[in-house]
Design a protein around this motif. Structure first.
Motif, PDB file in Angstrom:
ATOM      1  N   THR A  72       0.942  -1.155  -0.134  1.00  0.00           N
ATOM      2  CA  THR A  72       0.087  -0.021  -0.036  1.00  0.00           C
ATOM      3  C   THR A  72       0.951   1.298   0.041  1.00  0.00           C
ATOM      4  N   ALA A  73       0.215   2.461  -0.456  1.00  0.00           N
ATOM      5  CA  ALA A  73       0.809   3.614  -0.411  1.00  0.00           C
ATOM      6  C   ALA A  73      -0.001   4.835  -0.399  1.00  0.00           C
ATOM      7  N   ARG A  74       0.254   5.847   0.309  1.00  0.00           N
ATOM      8  CA  ARG A  74      -0.860   7.075   0.270  1.00  0.00           C
ATOM      9  C   ARG A  74      -0.070   8.343   0.432  1.00  0.00           C
ATOM     10  N   ALA A  75      -0.245   9.117  -0.911  1.00  0.00           N
ATOM     11  CA  ALA A  75       0.441  10.372  -0.990  1.00  0.00           C
ATOM     12  C   ALA A  75       1.960  10.397  -0.950  1.00  0.00           C
ATOM     13  N   VAL A  76       2.333   9.162  -1.962  1.00  0.00           N
ATOM     14  CA  VAL A  76       3.774   9.055  -1.856  1.00  0.00           C
ATOM     15  C   VAL A  76       4.445   9.664  -3.027  1.00  0.00           C
ATOM     16  N   ALA A  77       3.763   9.486  -4.320  1.00  0.00           N
ATOM     17  CA  ALA A  77       4.316   9.990  -5.482  1.00  0.00           C
ATOM     18  C   ALA A  77       3.253   9.490  -6.735  1.00  0.00           C
ATOM     19  N   ALA A  78       3.553  10.223  -7.770  1.00  0.00           N
ATOM     20  CA  ALA A  78       2.600   9.843  -8.874  1.00  0.00           C
ATOM     21  C   ALA A  78       2.774   8.420  -9.311  1.00  0.00           C
ATOM     22  N   LEU A  79       1.800   7.707  -9.993  1.00  0.00           N
ATOM     23  CA  LEU A  79       1.675   6.295  -9.906  1.00  0.00           C
ATOM     24  C   LEU A  79       2.671   5.746 -10.772  1.00  0.00           C
ATOM     25  N   ASP A  80       3.265   6.189 -11.783  1.00  0.00           N
ATOM     26  CA  ASP A  80       4.373   5.893 -12.774  1.00  0.00           C
ATOM     27  C   ASP A  80       5.796   5.713 -11.762  1.00  0.00           C
ATOM     28  N   LYS A  81       6.106   6.799 -10.959  1.00  0.00           N
ATOM     29  CA  LYS A  81       7.215   6.539 -10.374  1.00  0.00           C
ATOM     30  C   LYS A  81       6.774   5.599  -8.959  1.00  0.00           C
ATOM     31  N   LEU A  82       5.462   5.796  -8.353  1.00  0.00           N
ATOM     32  CA  LEU A  82       5.289   4.829  -7.476  1.00  0.00           C
ATOM     33  C   LEU A  82       5.507   3.161  -7.740  1.00  0.00           C
ATOM     34  N   ALA A  83       4.957   2.910  -9.012  1.00  0.00           N
ATOM     35  CA  ALA A  83       5.044   1.613  -9.601  1.00  0.00           C
ATOM     36  C   ALA A  83       6.709   0.855  -9.374  1.00  0.00           C
ATOM     37  N   ARG A  84       7.442   1.918  -9.976  1.00  0.00           N
ATOM     38  CA  ARG A  84       8.980   1.379  -9.817  1.00  0.00           C
ATOM     39  C   ARG A  84       9.483   1.134  -8.538  1.00  0.00           C
ATOM     40  N   TRP A  85       8.880   1.601  -7.589  1.00  0.00           N
ATOM     41  CA  TRP A  85       9.222   1.585  -6.130  1.00  0.00           C
ATOM     42  C   TRP A  85       8.589   0.663  -5.568  1.00  0.00           C
ATOM     43  N   THR A  86       7.446   0.213  -5.959  1.00  0.00           N
ATOM     44  CA  THR A  86       6.412  -0.699  -5.022  1.00  0.00           C
ATOM     45  C   THR A  86       6.257  -2.136  -5.683  1.00  0.00           C
ATOM     46  N   LEU A  87       5.989  -2.038  -7.024  1.00  0.00           N
ATOM     47  CA  LEU A  87       5.529  -3.418  -7.693  1.00  0.00           C
ATOM     48  C   LEU A  87       6.519  -4.554  -7.727  1.00  0.00           C
ATOM     49  N   PRO A  88       8.027  -4.321  -7.509  1.00  0.00           N
ATOM     50  CA  PRO A  88       8.865  -5.175  -7.339  1.00  0.00           C
ATOM     51  C   PRO A  88       8.669  -5.792  -5.933  1.00  0.00           C
ATOM     52  N   LEU A  89       7.968  -5.349  -5.182  1.00  0.00           N
ATOM     53  CA  LEU A  89       7.857  -5.841  -3.865  1.00  0.00           C
ATOM     54  C   LEU A  89       6.648  -6.546  -3.684  1.00  0.00           C
ATOM     55  N   VAL A  90       5.697  -6.792  -4.610  1.00  0.00           N
ATOM     56  CA  VAL A  90       4.520  -7.179  -4.559  1.00  0.00           C
ATOM     57  C   VAL A  90       4.726  -8.719  -5.050  1.00  0.00           C
TER      58      VAL A  90
END
Length: 221
Positions: free
Chosen positions: A137-155
């Protein structure tokens, strides 16, 4: 203790059930310490329940009953990670936060409320290939394109990214399409939770991560 507006009590009781007292204690901690510790703005205290606590708790409506592990990236004040941990005690919740002073706050909250959280002071990208979770999950961290780079590899395979967004959700999904696909993100959906319960429903972008997707955090092209 920060009062819970009576108009919000039915929603709070539904979401927190017998752990509403813990939500009260967390709300009070955040109201008393949040502004001076730079976690929330002073004007946010009066709308803490609706715009922050319940706003985050409504995310649990998007988390399936079979989910076991969850990581909250950029947890900051504990929104939504701490709130989700209160509402869903069956989850193993990890809070990922880069700033030391915020990580210390999260550890203090965990010690005070006895939630059994794991607090990891790290950048999300430094955990790629090391950790994985059923839901991130993430709230108010970054725009989705940037957020995906950070988070999807953790899923984990067939897990999901749940990103709290506002009115720009559809635009962000469209802009992030290429990045999502390269990282194995499929079936992006925008859902709202809490309509009829709170004044401003919670908007969540949900992205499933297909099995066997690459776990590399860098996207070229």
């Amino acid at each position: 203790m920060l009062p819970l507006p009576e108009s919000l009590r039915p929603s709070a009781e539904r979401l927190f059930t017998d752990r509403l007292e813990l939500a009260h204690r967390f709300a009070s901690m955040l109201a008393e310490q949040g502004p001076e510790r730079g976690l929330i703005g002073p004007r946010e205290v009066e709308r803490l329940w609706e715009r922050h606590i319940l706003n985050c708790a409504l995310m649990t409506d998007a988390i399936g009953p079979d989910v076991k592990t969850l990581a909250d990236v950029g947890s900051g004040a504990g929104l939504p990670g701490v709130v989700i941990a209160i509402a869903r005690p069956d989850l193993d919740v990890t809070l990922i936060e880069t700033m030391q002073r915020r990580a210390i706050w999260l550890e203090e909250v965990d010690a005070e409320l006895g939630l059994g959280l794991e607090v990891v002071r790290s950048r999300a990208e430094d955990l790629h290939g090391v950790r994985s979770f059923d839901v991130v999950t993430a709230r108010a961290v970054a725009a989705l394109d940037k957020l995906a780079r950070w988070t999807l590899p953790l899923v984990a395979d067939d897990g999901a990214l749940l990103a709290m967004k506002g009115g720009s959700a559809a635009e962000e999904v469209a802009k992030a399409d290429k990045v999502l696909r390269k990282l194995g993100g499929v079936d992006p959906r925008i859902a709202q939770y809490g309509a009829g319960e709170v004044e401003v429903p919670t908007t969540v972008v949900q992205v499933r991560r297909r099995a066997q997707a690459t776990r590399k955090g860098e996207v070229r092209g």
